[in-house]
Scaffold this active site. Structure first.
Site, PDB file in Angstrom:
ATOM      1  N   ARG A 117     -13.827  -8.121   2.707  1.00 21.82           N
ATOM      2  CA  ARG A 117     -12.313  -7.721   2.764  1.00 21.82           C
ATOM      3  C   ARG A 117     -11.173  -8.824   3.259  1.00 21.82           C
ATOM      4  NH1 ARG A 117      -9.907  -2.679   2.354  1.00 21.82           N
ATOM      5  NH2 ARG A 117      -8.268  -3.919   1.222  1.00 21.82           N
ATOM      6  N   ARG A 172       0.528  -1.106   0.498  1.00 20.72           N
ATOM      7  CA  ARG A 172      -0.075   0.400  -0.275  1.00 20.72           C
ATOM      8  C   ARG A 172       1.107   1.230   0.344  1.00 20.72           C
ATOM      9  NH1 ARG A 172      -5.324   1.947   3.332  1.00 20.72           N
ATOM     10  NH2 ARG A 172      -5.841   0.584   2.065  1.00 20.72           N
ATOM     11  N   ASP A 203     -17.174   7.439  -0.787  1.00 18.83           N
ATOM     12  CA  ASP A 203     -15.979   7.314  -0.629  1.00 18.83           C
ATOM     13  C   ASP A 203     -15.769   8.831  -0.087  1.00 18.83           C
ATOM     14  OD1 ASP A 203     -13.480   6.104   0.546  1.00 18.83           O
ATOM     15  OD2 ASP A 203     -12.822   6.971  -1.459  1.00 18.83           O
ATOM     16  N   HIS A 205      -7.537   0.284  -5.994  1.00 21.13           N
ATOM     17  CA  HIS A 205      -7.562  -0.281  -4.989  1.00 21.13           C
ATOM     18  C   HIS A 205      -8.698  -1.174  -5.238  1.00 21.13           C
ATOM     19  CE1 HIS A 205      -7.949  -1.294  -1.050  1.00 21.13           C
ATOM     20  NE2 HIS A 205      -8.637  -0.145  -0.796  1.00 21.13           N
ATOM     21  N   GLN A 211     -10.262  -4.129  -2.479  1.00 24.96           N
ATOM     22  CA  GLN A 211     -11.912  -3.586  -2.053  1.00 24.96           C
ATOM     23  C   GLN A 211     -12.543  -3.797  -3.274  1.00 24.96           C
ATOM     24  OE1 GLN A 211     -12.677  -1.381   0.814  1.00 24.96           O
ATOM     25  NE2 GLN A 211     -14.344  -2.419  -0.118  1.00 24.96           N
ATOM     26  N   CYS A 233     -16.214   2.121   1.205  1.00 26.18           N
ATOM     27  CA  CYS A 233     -15.369   1.287   1.733  1.00 26.18           C
ATOM     28  C   CYS A 233     -14.747   1.048   2.726  1.00 26.18           C
ATOM     29  CB  CYS A 233     -14.413   1.603   0.593  1.00 26.18           C
ATOM     30  SG  CYS A 233     -13.867   3.412   0.388  1.00 26.18           S
TER      31      CYS A 233
HETATM   32  N1  NVA Z   1     -10.106   6.928  -1.679  1.00 25.84           N
HETATM   33  C1  NVA Z   1      -9.115   6.078   0.043  1.00 25.84           C
HETATM   34  C2  NVA Z   1      -9.725   4.682   0.209  1.00 25.84           C
HETATM   35  C3  NVA Z   1      -9.688   4.762   1.504  1.00 25.84           C
HETATM   36  C4  NVA Z   1      -9.500   3.118   1.307  1.00 25.84           C
HETATM   37  C5  NVA Z   1      -8.093   6.672   0.630  1.00 25.84           C
HETATM   38  O1  NVA Z   1      -6.667   7.040  -0.736  1.00 25.84           O
HETATM   39  O2  NVA Z   1      -7.486   7.812   1.210  1.00 25.84           O
HETATM   40  N1   CP Z   2     -11.193  -0.055   3.260  1.00 24.17           N
HETATM   41  C1   CP Z   2     -10.363   0.126   3.104  1.00 24.17           C
HETATM   42  O1   CP Z   2      -8.799  -0.289   2.187  1.00 24.17           O
HETATM   43  O2   CP Z   2      -9.744   0.300   4.698  1.00 24.17           O
HETATM   44  P1   CP Z   2      -8.126   0.793   5.055  1.00 24.17           P
HETATM   45  O3   CP Z   2      -7.367   1.929   5.078  1.00 24.17           O
HETATM   46  O4   CP Z   2      -8.544   0.644   6.465  1.00 24.17           O
HETATM   47  O5   CP Z   2      -7.294  -0.725   4.837  1.00 24.17           O
END
Ligand code: NVA
Ligand code: CP
Length: 323
Positions: free
Chosen positions: A306, A110, A231, A137, A140, A273
Protein backbone atom coordinates in the site's frame (compact mmCIF):
# COMPACT_ATOMS: atom_id res chain seq x y z
CA UNK A 1 13.84 3.21 -14.44
CA UNK A 2 12.75 6.72 -15.44
CA UNK A 3 9.87 8.50 -13.73
CA UNK A 4 7.26 9.73 -16.23
CA UNK A 5 5.98 13.31 -16.10
CA UNK A 6 2.80 12.88 -18.17
CA UNK A 7 0.59 11.93 -15.17
CA UNK A 8 1.12 15.33 -13.52
CA UNK A 9 -2.12 17.01 -12.44
CA UNK A 10 -4.38 13.96 -12.90
CA UNK A 11 -6.64 12.41 -10.25
CA UNK A 12 -7.26 8.77 -9.31
CA UNK A 13 -10.97 8.31 -8.68
CA UNK A 14 -11.80 4.75 -9.78
CA UNK A 15 -8.60 3.57 -11.59
CA UNK A 16 -10.72 2.99 -14.71
CA UNK A 17 -9.63 6.40 -16.00
CA UNK A 18 -6.22 4.83 -16.73
CA UNK A 19 -5.28 2.48 -19.57
CA UNK A 20 -3.86 -1.01 -18.88
CA UNK A 21 -0.43 0.26 -19.99
CA UNK A 22 -0.62 3.15 -17.53
CA UNK A 23 -1.69 0.83 -14.70
CA UNK A 24 1.18 -1.53 -15.56
CA UNK A 25 3.54 1.46 -15.37
CA UNK A 26 2.17 2.48 -11.90
CA UNK A 27 2.94 -1.04 -10.67
CA UNK A 28 6.42 -1.15 -12.16
CA UNK A 29 7.12 2.31 -10.76
CA UNK A 30 5.98 1.17 -7.30
CA UNK A 31 8.28 -1.88 -7.52
CA UNK A 32 11.15 0.47 -8.43
CA UNK A 33 10.36 2.80 -5.49
CA UNK A 34 10.34 -0.23 -3.18
CA UNK A 35 13.80 -1.20 -4.47
CA UNK A 36 15.08 2.37 -4.00
CA UNK A 37 13.75 2.53 -0.44
CA UNK A 38 15.36 -0.81 0.43
CA UNK A 39 18.64 0.57 -0.98
CA UNK A 40 18.29 3.74 1.12
CA UNK A 41 17.99 5.97 -1.95
CA UNK A 42 15.58 8.92 -1.74
CA UNK A 43 14.98 11.23 -4.66
CA UNK A 44 12.54 13.56 -2.87
CA UNK A 45 9.99 13.53 -5.66
CA UNK A 46 7.49 15.32 -3.35
CA UNK A 47 9.83 18.02 -2.08
CA UNK A 48 7.84 21.07 -0.90
CA UNK A 49 4.52 19.38 -1.69
CA UNK A 50 1.67 19.58 0.82
CA UNK A 51 -1.02 16.91 0.74
CA UNK A 52 -4.33 17.03 2.62
CA UNK A 53 -5.67 13.69 3.88
CA UNK A 54 -9.39 13.82 4.56
CA UNK A 55 -10.62 10.80 6.52
CA UNK A 56 -14.36 10.57 7.20
CA UNK A 57 -13.85 6.86 8.03
CA UNK A 58 -11.08 5.24 10.08
CA UNK A 59 -7.87 3.83 8.57
CA UNK A 60 -4.57 2.26 9.49
CA UNK A 61 -2.94 1.30 6.17
CA UNK A 62 -4.15 4.10 3.89
CA UNK A 63 -3.38 6.83 6.38
CA UNK A 64 0.05 5.49 7.40
CA UNK A 65 0.99 4.64 3.81
CA UNK A 66 0.24 8.20 2.71
CA UNK A 67 2.09 9.79 5.64
CA UNK A 68 5.19 7.64 5.20
CA UNK A 69 5.18 7.98 1.41
CA UNK A 70 5.10 11.78 1.71
CA UNK A 71 7.81 11.90 4.38
CA UNK A 72 10.07 9.54 2.41
CA UNK A 73 9.83 11.82 -0.62
CA UNK A 74 10.29 15.13 1.21
CA UNK A 75 6.63 16.16 1.28
CA UNK A 76 4.14 16.81 4.05
CA UNK A 77 0.80 15.07 4.64
CA UNK A 78 -1.78 16.74 6.88
CA UNK A 79 -4.36 14.49 8.59
CA UNK A 80 -7.84 16.02 8.53
CA UNK A 81 -10.05 13.67 10.57
CA UNK A 82 -13.82 13.49 10.63
CA UNK A 83 -14.30 15.69 13.68
CA UNK A 84 -11.41 18.04 12.94
CA UNK A 85 -12.68 20.03 9.97
CA UNK A 86 -15.93 21.77 8.99
CA UNK A 87 -16.73 19.28 6.19
CA UNK A 88 -19.91 17.35 6.90
CA UNK A 89 -21.05 19.90 9.48
CA UNK A 90 -20.76 23.55 8.53
CA UNK A 91 -19.18 23.33 5.09
CA UNK A 92 -20.02 21.65 1.82
CA UNK A 93 -17.71 19.38 -0.20
CA UNK A 94 -17.63 22.01 -2.95
CA UNK A 95 -16.47 24.80 -0.63
CA UNK A 96 -13.98 22.53 1.15
CA UNK A 97 -12.54 21.57 -2.25
CA UNK A 98 -12.02 25.20 -3.24
CA UNK A 99 -10.36 26.07 0.09
CA UNK A 100 -8.01 23.08 0.17
CA UNK A 101 -7.13 23.57 -3.49
CA UNK A 102 -5.79 27.05 -2.63
CA UNK A 103 -3.43 25.64 0.01
CA UNK A 104 -2.49 22.08 -0.88
CA UNK A 105 -0.88 20.44 -3.91
CA UNK A 106 -3.10 17.37 -3.69
CA UNK A 107 -5.84 15.68 -1.67
CA UNK A 108 -6.40 12.09 -0.57
CA UNK A 109 -10.00 11.43 0.44
CA UNK A 110 -11.62 8.55 2.33
CA UNK A 111 -15.34 8.72 2.96
CA UNK A 112 -18.78 7.55 1.97
CA UNK A 113 -20.10 8.79 -1.36
CA UNK A 114 -18.18 8.41 -4.59
CA UNK A 115 -19.80 11.72 -5.61
CA UNK A 116 -17.81 13.50 -2.84
CA UNK A 117 -14.41 12.43 -4.17
CA UNK A 118 -15.51 13.38 -7.68
CA UNK A 119 -16.63 16.84 -6.49
CA UNK A 120 -13.31 17.36 -4.69
CA UNK A 121 -11.53 16.63 -7.96
CA UNK A 122 -13.84 18.89 -9.94
CA UNK A 123 -13.64 21.93 -7.66
CA UNK A 124 -10.22 21.80 -5.96
CA UNK A 125 -8.13 22.19 -9.11
CA UNK A 126 -5.49 19.81 -7.68
CA UNK A 127 -5.03 16.02 -8.06
CA UNK A 128 -7.37 13.99 -5.85
CA UNK A 129 -6.77 10.35 -4.87
CA UNK A 130 -9.67 8.11 -3.78
CA UNK A 131 -8.55 6.47 -0.53
CA UNK A 132 -11.85 4.44 -0.33
CA UNK A 133 -15.51 5.23 -0.80
CA UNK A 134 -18.59 3.05 -0.39
CA UNK A 135 -18.21 2.09 -4.07
CA UNK A 136 -14.48 1.80 -4.82
CA UNK A 137 -11.04 1.29 -3.26
CA UNK A 138 -8.64 1.80 -6.19
CA UNK A 139 -5.36 2.30 -4.30
CA UNK A 140 -5.84 -1.09 -2.62
CA UNK A 141 -6.19 -2.74 -6.03
CA UNK A 142 -2.89 -1.23 -7.14
CA UNK A 143 -1.20 -2.81 -4.10
CA UNK A 144 -2.90 -6.14 -4.85
CA UNK A 145 -1.82 -6.12 -8.49
CA UNK A 146 1.73 -5.25 -7.39
CA UNK A 147 1.70 -8.14 -4.91
CA UNK A 148 0.45 -10.51 -7.64
CA UNK A 149 3.22 -9.35 -9.99
CA UNK A 150 5.88 -9.84 -7.31
CA UNK A 151 4.54 -13.31 -6.46
CA UNK A 152 3.87 -14.69 -9.96
CA UNK A 153 6.12 -12.47 -12.11
CA UNK A 154 3.07 -11.48 -14.18
CA UNK A 155 -0.53 -10.29 -13.96
CA UNK A 156 -2.05 -11.23 -17.33
CA UNK A 157 -3.22 -14.85 -17.43
CA UNK A 158 -3.74 -15.26 -13.68
CA UNK A 159 -7.12 -16.03 -12.15
CA UNK A 160 -8.49 -14.34 -9.03
CA UNK A 161 -11.49 -15.69 -7.14
CA UNK A 162 -13.21 -13.27 -4.78
CA UNK A 163 -15.52 -14.93 -2.25
CA UNK A 164 -17.78 -13.17 0.24
CA UNK A 165 -19.57 -9.83 -0.05
CA UNK A 166 -19.52 -9.50 -3.83
CA UNK A 167 -20.92 -5.98 -4.06
CA UNK A 168 -18.74 -3.97 -1.70
CA UNK A 169 -16.02 -1.46 -2.61
CA UNK A 170 -13.29 -4.13 -2.80
CA UNK A 171 -15.29 -6.52 -4.97
CA UNK A 172 -16.18 -3.69 -7.38
CA UNK A 173 -12.63 -2.37 -7.66
CA UNK A 174 -11.00 -5.80 -7.94
CA UNK A 175 -13.45 -6.96 -10.58
CA UNK A 176 -12.87 -3.88 -12.75
CA UNK A 177 -9.11 -3.63 -12.10
CA UNK A 178 -8.31 -7.32 -12.62
CA UNK A 179 -10.30 -7.85 -15.82
CA UNK A 180 -8.83 -4.64 -17.24
CA UNK A 181 -5.36 -6.06 -16.59
CA UNK A 182 -6.07 -9.42 -18.22
CA UNK A 183 -6.90 -11.57 -15.19
CA UNK A 184 -9.75 -14.09 -15.18
CA UNK A 185 -12.12 -13.19 -12.38
CA UNK A 186 -14.76 -15.14 -10.44
CA UNK A 187 -17.05 -13.98 -7.67
CA UNK A 188 -18.54 -16.51 -5.28
CA UNK A 189 -21.35 -14.86 -3.31
CA UNK A 190 -25.05 -15.15 -2.51
CA UNK A 191 -27.09 -13.77 -5.42
CA UNK A 192 -28.29 -10.75 -3.44
CA UNK A 193 -24.62 -9.81 -2.90
CA UNK A 194 -23.57 -9.96 -6.57
CA UNK A 195 -22.20 -6.71 -8.05
CA UNK A 196 -24.78 -4.30 -9.49
CA UNK A 197 -25.81 -4.53 -13.15
CA UNK A 198 -23.93 -1.31 -13.74
CA UNK A 199 -20.63 -2.71 -12.40
CA UNK A 200 -21.06 -5.94 -14.38
CA UNK A 201 -21.70 -3.94 -17.55
CA UNK A 202 -18.59 -1.82 -16.89
CA UNK A 203 -16.50 -4.95 -16.25
CA UNK A 204 -17.62 -6.40 -19.58
CA UNK A 205 -16.64 -3.16 -21.33
CA UNK A 206 -13.26 -3.07 -19.57
CA UNK A 207 -12.30 -6.73 -19.86
CA UNK A 208 -9.40 -7.75 -22.04
CA UNK A 209 -9.81 -11.29 -23.31
CA UNK A 210 -10.70 -12.80 -19.93
CA UNK A 211 -13.57 -14.70 -18.35
CA UNK A 212 -15.91 -13.32 -15.70
CA UNK A 213 -17.85 -15.83 -13.58
CA UNK A 214 -20.53 -14.96 -11.04
CA UNK A 215 -21.68 -17.95 -9.01
CA UNK A 216 -23.39 -18.81 -5.75
CA UNK A 217 -21.09 -21.84 -5.40
CA UNK A 218 -17.80 -20.88 -3.69
CA UNK A 219 -16.15 -24.09 -4.91
CA UNK A 220 -17.02 -23.34 -8.52
CA UNK A 221 -15.64 -19.80 -8.07
CA UNK A 222 -12.23 -20.91 -6.76
CA UNK A 223 -11.61 -23.65 -9.35
CA UNK A 224 -8.16 -23.06 -10.96
CA UNK A 225 -7.71 -19.77 -9.06
CA UNK A 226 -4.17 -18.55 -8.43
CA UNK A 227 -5.40 -16.08 -5.81
CA UNK A 228 -8.33 -16.36 -3.40
CA UNK A 229 -9.39 -12.96 -2.09
CA UNK A 230 -11.87 -12.05 0.60
CA UNK A 231 -12.85 -8.97 2.58
CA UNK A 232 -14.95 -8.27 5.67
CA UNK A 233 -18.64 -9.14 5.50
CA UNK A 234 -19.64 -5.80 7.03
CA UNK A 235 -17.93 -2.72 5.65
CA UNK A 236 -17.34 0.59 7.41
CA UNK A 237 -20.59 2.51 7.76
CA UNK A 238 -22.81 -0.59 7.38
CA UNK A 239 -22.64 -1.80 10.98
CA UNK A 240 -26.12 -0.62 11.94
CA UNK A 241 -27.92 -1.28 8.68
CA UNK A 242 -30.96 -3.57 8.81
CA UNK A 243 -30.39 -7.18 7.68
CA UNK A 244 -26.73 -7.41 8.73
CA UNK A 245 -27.33 -10.49 10.90
CA UNK A 246 -28.99 -12.28 7.96
CA UNK A 247 -26.15 -11.19 5.65
CA UNK A 248 -23.53 -12.69 7.97
CA UNK A 249 -25.51 -15.94 8.17
CA UNK A 250 -25.79 -16.14 4.38
CA UNK A 251 -22.02 -15.59 4.02
CA UNK A 252 -20.96 -18.36 6.40
CA UNK A 253 -20.53 -20.86 3.57
CA UNK A 254 -18.21 -18.41 1.77
CA UNK A 255 -15.63 -18.41 4.58
CA UNK A 256 -12.11 -18.96 3.24
CA UNK A 257 -10.86 -22.09 5.01
CA UNK A 258 -8.35 -24.82 4.22
CA UNK A 259 -10.88 -26.88 2.28
CA UNK A 260 -11.70 -23.94 -0.01
CA UNK A 261 -7.99 -23.14 -0.52
CA UNK A 262 -7.37 -26.77 -1.52
CA UNK A 263 -10.32 -26.73 -3.94
CA UNK A 264 -8.42 -24.51 -6.40
CA UNK A 265 -6.36 -27.53 -7.45
CA UNK A 266 -3.24 -25.32 -7.31
CA UNK A 267 -0.75 -24.03 -4.75
CA UNK A 268 -2.83 -20.83 -4.52
CA UNK A 269 -2.17 -17.75 -2.41
CA UNK A 270 -4.52 -15.91 -0.09
CA UNK A 271 -5.13 -12.14 -0.31
CA UNK A 272 -7.11 -9.81 1.98
CA UNK A 273 -7.08 -6.01 1.99
CA UNK A 274 -7.26 -5.98 5.83
CA UNK A 275 -8.47 -5.30 8.46
CA UNK A 276 -9.69 -8.93 8.77
CA UNK A 277 -11.87 -10.97 11.12
CA UNK A 278 -9.94 -14.21 11.49
CA UNK A 279 -9.54 -14.99 15.17
CA UNK A 280 -11.49 -17.87 16.68
CA UNK A 281 -14.22 -16.57 18.91
CA UNK A 282 -14.98 -13.35 17.01
CA UNK A 283 -18.61 -12.92 15.99
CA UNK A 284 -17.85 -13.85 12.41
CA UNK A 285 -14.78 -14.87 10.44
CA UNK A 286 -14.46 -14.42 6.69
CA UNK A 287 -11.15 -16.35 6.86
CA UNK A 288 -9.96 -18.98 9.29
CA UNK A 289 -6.89 -18.42 11.45
CA UNK A 290 -4.94 -21.30 9.82
CA UNK A 291 -5.36 -19.82 6.30
CA UNK A 292 -4.65 -16.27 7.48
CA UNK A 293 -1.45 -17.37 9.22
CA UNK A 294 -0.36 -19.85 6.53
CA UNK A 295 2.72 -19.60 4.31
CA UNK A 296 0.41 -18.92 1.37
CA UNK A 297 -1.11 -15.84 2.99
CA UNK A 298 0.35 -12.66 1.46
CA UNK A 299 -1.76 -10.20 3.44
CA UNK A 300 1.16 -8.34 5.01
CA UNK A 301 2.97 -8.07 1.64
CA UNK A 302 -0.21 -6.40 0.34
CA UNK A 303 -0.23 -4.10 3.38
CA UNK A 304 3.39 -3.05 2.83
CA UNK A 305 2.73 -2.52 -0.85
CA UNK A 306 0.00 0.00 0.00
CA UNK A 307 2.86 2.35 0.88
CA UNK A 308 4.88 1.77 -2.28
CA UNK A 309 1.85 2.07 -4.58
CA UNK A 310 0.49 5.20 -2.89
CA UNK A 311 3.99 6.64 -3.13
CA UNK A 312 4.04 5.77 -6.83
CA UNK A 313 0.69 7.54 -7.35
CA UNK A 314 1.65 10.65 -5.40
CA UNK A 315 5.06 11.06 -7.04
CA UNK A 316 3.45 10.77 -10.49
CA UNK A 317 0.23 12.78 -10.03
CA UNK A 318 1.46 15.42 -7.57
CA UNK A 319 5.24 15.32 -7.85
CA UNK A 320 5.00 15.25 -11.61
CA UNK A 321 8.27 13.39 -12.03
CA UNK A 322 10.39 16.31 -10.87
CA UNK A 323 13.08 15.88 -8.22
N1 NVA B 1 -14.84 -3.23 2.47
C1 NVA B 1 -14.04 -2.70 3.54
C2 NVA B 1 -12.66 -2.39 3.06
C3 NVA B 1 -11.71 -1.90 4.11
C4 NVA B 1 -10.34 -1.59 3.57
C5 NVA B 1 -14.69 -1.46 4.11
O1 NVA B 1 -15.14 -0.61 3.34
O2 NVA B 1 -14.78 -1.35 5.34
N1 CP C 1 -6.88 -1.87 3.42
C1 CP C 1 -7.12 -0.66 3.94
O1 CP C 1 -7.55 0.27 3.22
O2 CP C 1 -6.83 -0.53 5.23
P1 CP C 1 -7.19 0.72 6.17
O3 CP C 1 -8.69 0.74 6.30
O4 CP C 1 -6.50 0.43 7.47
O5 CP C 1 -6.69 1.97 5.50
Amino acid sequence: MEIRSDFFGKSLLTLMEYTPDEIAYFIDWAIELKRLKRAGIHNYYLKDKNIAMIFEKTSTRTRCATSVACLDEGGHAEFLGKDAIQLGKKESVKDTARVLGRMYDGILYRGYEQKSVEMLAEYSGVPVVNGLTDDFHPTQVLADLMTAKECFGKIRGLKMAYVGDGRNNMANSLLLGCVRMGMDFAIGAPKNLFPTENIIKKANEMKDNVSIVLTEDPYEAVKDADIIYTDVWVSMGEENQPGIKERIESLTKYQVNKKLMEATGKDSVFFHCLPASHENGTHYMEVTEDVFESQNSLVFEEAENRMHTIKAMLTLLIGGGRK
